[in-house]
Write a protein that holds these residues in place. Structure first.
Motif, short mmCIF file in Angstrom:
data_model
loop_
_atom_site.label_atom_id
_atom_site.label_comp_id
_atom_site.label_asym_id
_atom_site.label_seq_id
_atom_site.Cartn_x
_atom_site.Cartn_y
_atom_site.Cartn_z
N TRP A 96 0.80 -1.22 0.00
CA TRP A 96 0.00 0.00 0.00
C TRP A 96 0.83 1.27 0.00
N ASP A 97 2.16 1.16 0.02
CA ASP A 97 3.03 2.32 0.14
C ASP A 97 3.31 2.93 -1.23
N ILE A 98 2.54 3.92 -1.62
CA ILE A 98 2.66 4.55 -2.93
C ILE A 98 3.99 5.29 -3.08
N ALA A 99 4.47 5.92 -2.01
CA ALA A 99 5.75 6.64 -2.07
C ALA A 99 6.89 5.67 -2.37
N ARG A 100 6.87 4.51 -1.72
CA ARG A 100 7.92 3.50 -1.96
C ARG A 100 7.84 3.00 -3.40
N ARG A 101 6.64 2.78 -3.91
CA ARG A 101 6.47 2.30 -5.29
C ARG A 101 6.97 3.34 -6.30
N LEU A 102 6.69 4.60 -6.05
CA LEU A 102 7.18 5.65 -6.94
C LEU A 102 8.71 5.71 -6.90
N PHE A 103 9.27 5.57 -5.71
CA PHE A 103 10.73 5.57 -5.56
C PHE A 103 11.34 4.39 -6.33
N LEU A 107 13.97 4.57 -9.41
CA LEU A 107 15.24 3.84 -9.43
C LEU A 107 15.38 3.06 -10.72
N ALA A 108 14.31 2.41 -11.15
CA ALA A 108 14.36 1.61 -12.37
C ALA A 108 14.64 2.52 -13.58
N LEU A 109 14.02 3.69 -13.62
CA LEU A 109 14.25 4.63 -14.72
C LEU A 109 15.71 5.09 -14.77
N ARG A 110 16.34 5.19 -13.61
CA ARG A 110 17.74 5.63 -13.54
C ARG A 110 18.72 4.47 -13.59
#
Length: 195
Positions: A96-103, A107-110
């Protein structure tokens, strides 16, 4: 079978069946010390623990080696390989942690997802000494494309009993080796662990 284990110059303790549970639950924490060398240093005025993410384990090793050669004042360091870094991130993940999922997506994009290695460094001393050491270290790390994760707290111990209940065991390996032998020993240990 009963054995005697010396615990002091004045006496011994007997390892009867009632004491074996202590040894089996020690998880390698009990042992026989045959020699010891102590190095004493004054308590540092303060400590900062900072975390960094490298694209791979080899980049982390290279930066640490450069920092040592350059005389950067580092306290203890801990470099986790891709497997340990992925596991640590999974342990922190909550569905349920949307901030962690966005992070994680960022990371994957970078390109910090699959093989990323997490380094934790302790900088010790006065506030000025810590600031200078961190600045010197980060100047070297930036050349390797490091991602600064900022200050961090000591890691929580793994929930060992819950893992064992599920049939999962965790090994933690620490070793001392020369810089030149480190890549070969790491590759050897990793291949042994995978087989």
């Amino acid at each position: 079978q009963t054995c005697a284990l010396p615990i002091s110059p004045q006496g011994t303790v007997t390892l009867e069946s009632g004491f074996r549970h202590v040894l089996s639950a020690a998880r390698g924490g009990l042992g026989i010390i045959t020699s010891a060398r102590l190095r004493v240093s004054p308590k540092p005025a303060g400590e900062d623990r900072c975390a960094y993410l490298f694209r791979d384990f080899a980049a982390g090793i290279a930066v640490l080696r450069q920092a040592v050669r350059a005389g950067v004042a580092l306290g203890s360091v801990s470099l986790a390989d891709d497997g340990a870094t992925t596991f640590e991130r999974a342990m922190q993940r909550r569905s349920w942690d949307i901030a962690r999922r966005l992070f994680e997506a960022w990371l994957a994009l970078r390109d910090f997802d699959g093989g990323a290695a997490r380094l934790t460094v302790r900088f010790r001393g006065s506030p000025e000494q810590r600031r200078l050491a961190r600045k010197d270290f980060e100047a070297l790390a930036n050349k390797a494309g490091v991602l600064r994760l900022g200050r961090t707290k000591p890691p929580h111990p793994y929930p060992r009993d819950q893992f064992l209940d599920q049939g999962l065991g965790i090994d933690h390996l620490e070793s001392r080796v020369t810089w030149s032998a480190l890549p070969l020993q790491y590759a050897d240990r990793k291949s042994t662990r995978l087989n």
